[in-house]
Design a protein around this motif. Structure first.
Motif, short mmCIF file in Angstrom:
data_model
loop_
_atom_site.label_atom_id
_atom_site.label_comp_id
_atom_site.label_asym_id
_atom_site.label_seq_id
_atom_site.Cartn_x
_atom_site.Cartn_y
_atom_site.Cartn_z
N PRO A 1 0.81 -1.21 0.00
CA PRO A 1 0.00 0.00 0.00
C PRO A 1 0.86 1.27 0.00
O PRO A 1 1.87 1.34 0.69
CB PRO A 1 -0.82 -0.11 1.28
CG PRO A 1 -0.10 -1.08 2.14
CD PRO A 1 0.70 -1.96 1.24
N THR A 2 0.41 2.23 -0.82
CA THR A 2 1.09 3.52 -0.79
C THR A 2 0.77 4.18 0.54
O THR A 2 -0.31 3.98 1.08
CB THR A 2 0.64 4.38 -1.99
OG1 THR A 2 1.56 5.42 -2.21
CG2 THR A 2 -0.75 4.94 -1.84
N LEU A 3 1.56 4.73 1.14
CA LEU A 3 2.83 5.36 1.00
C LEU A 3 3.93 4.57 1.70
O LEU A 3 5.10 4.70 1.34
CB LEU A 3 2.73 6.78 1.56
CG LEU A 3 3.90 7.70 1.42
CD1 LEU A 3 4.17 8.07 -0.01
CD2 LEU A 3 3.63 8.95 2.21
N GLY A 4 3.55 3.74 2.64
CA GLY A 4 4.54 3.03 3.44
C GLY A 4 5.42 2.09 2.64
O GLY A 4 6.61 1.93 2.93
N ALA A 5 4.86 1.45 1.62
CA ALA A 5 5.64 0.47 0.85
C ALA A 5 6.43 1.09 -0.29
O ALA A 5 7.34 0.46 -0.81
CB ALA A 5 4.70 -0.59 0.29
N ASP A 6 6.10 2.31 -0.69
CA ASP A 6 6.70 2.89 -1.90
C ASP A 6 8.23 2.87 -1.91
O ASP A 6 8.82 2.27 -2.82
CB ASP A 6 6.19 4.31 -2.13
CG ASP A 6 4.70 4.41 -2.35
OD1 ASP A 6 4.01 3.36 -2.35
OD2 ASP A 6 4.20 5.53 -2.52
N PRO A 7 8.90 3.50 -0.94
CA PRO A 7 10.36 3.48 -1.00
C PRO A 7 10.94 2.08 -0.82
O PRO A 7 11.94 1.72 -1.45
CB PRO A 7 10.80 4.42 0.12
CG PRO A 7 9.62 4.60 0.99
CD PRO A 7 8.41 4.30 0.18
N LEU A 8 10.31 1.27 0.02
CA LEU A 8 10.81 -0.09 0.26
C LEU A 8 10.77 -0.91 -1.02
O LEU A 8 11.75 -1.58 -1.38
CB LEU A 8 9.99 -0.78 1.35
CG LEU A 8 10.11 -0.20 2.75
CD1 LEU A 8 9.05 -0.80 3.67
CD2 LEU A 8 11.51 -0.41 3.31
N ALA A 9 9.64 -0.88 -1.72
CA ALA A 9 9.50 -1.67 -2.95
C ALA A 9 10.52 -1.24 -4.00
O ALA A 9 11.15 -2.07 -4.65
CB ALA A 9 8.08 -1.55 -3.49
N ALA A 10 10.68 0.06 -4.17
CA ALA A 10 11.63 0.57 -5.16
C ALA A 10 13.06 0.16 -4.81
O ALA A 10 13.81 -0.30 -5.68
CB ALA A 10 11.51 2.09 -5.28
#
Length: 181
Positions: free
Chosen positions: A70-79
């Motif tokens: 889910p955005t926003l928590g996963a955004d930097p981690l996934a990238a």
């Protein structure tokens, strides 16, 4: 740096940068006497690097094809996990699950390279309280025919996520006990 050392360094980053004391309202609606601001770690160069290394190791053990959440928590981690995976011989797709579909453009709930039926997916989040947001994102991923093989978060606040996500191989890296809270 071995995995145990990576985790120790990551824990230190979380304790020093992410723990905020004082009453705060959580995404679950609950009131807490402390807040764990995961973005202080996942948007910090060293914190994100450490988190991505630990998560990549955990993800590769599942044979995953993609990482996201889910955005926003996963955004930097996934990238970051995706970038690191590109050097491992088994690159992982990164994706983001929106809170709601856009009413223009492609009108997608999931952004990033397409998830295919049968893709093995690792769901990510920085901090989880009850698991409701991640569960909603999981349902979107499953609607595409992908299979969630693991769910990882940096910190579990120990308020029901383990039960909510029990069917999705839930593995928090740290819990409140690890943070001394």
């Amino acid at each position: 740096m071995d995995e145990q050392t990576l985790k120790q360094e990551l824990l230190k980053q979380i304790q020093e940068k992410a723990v905020v004391r004082g009453e705060r309202k959580l995404a679950s609606g609950k009131i807490s006497q402390y807040y764990i601001d995961g973005k202080q770690v996942t948007l910090d160069a060293q914190g994100l690097f450490l988190a991505a290394k630990v998560i990549l190791h955990m993800s590769q053990a599942t044979g995953a094809d993609a990482v996201g959440g889910p955005t926003l928590g996963a955004d930097p981690l996934a990238a970051a996990v995706s970038v690191l995976s590109s050097q491992s011989g088994k690159p992982l797709k990164a994706f983001i699950v929106r809170k709601e579909a856009k009413d223009h453009g492609m009108q997608k709930m999931i952004e990033g390279p397409a998830l295919a039926p049968g893709d093995k997916v690792v769901m990510l989040e920085d901090v989880i309280t009850t698991g409701g947001s991640v569960l909603k994102a999981i349902k979107e991923v499953e609607a595409l025919g992908a299979k969630v093989v693991k769910t990882i978060c940096l910190v579990d606040r120990n308020e029901g996520a383990a039960e909510t996500l029990a069917n999705y191989h839930y593995s928090p890296i740290f819990t409140l006990r690890d943070l001394g809270l």
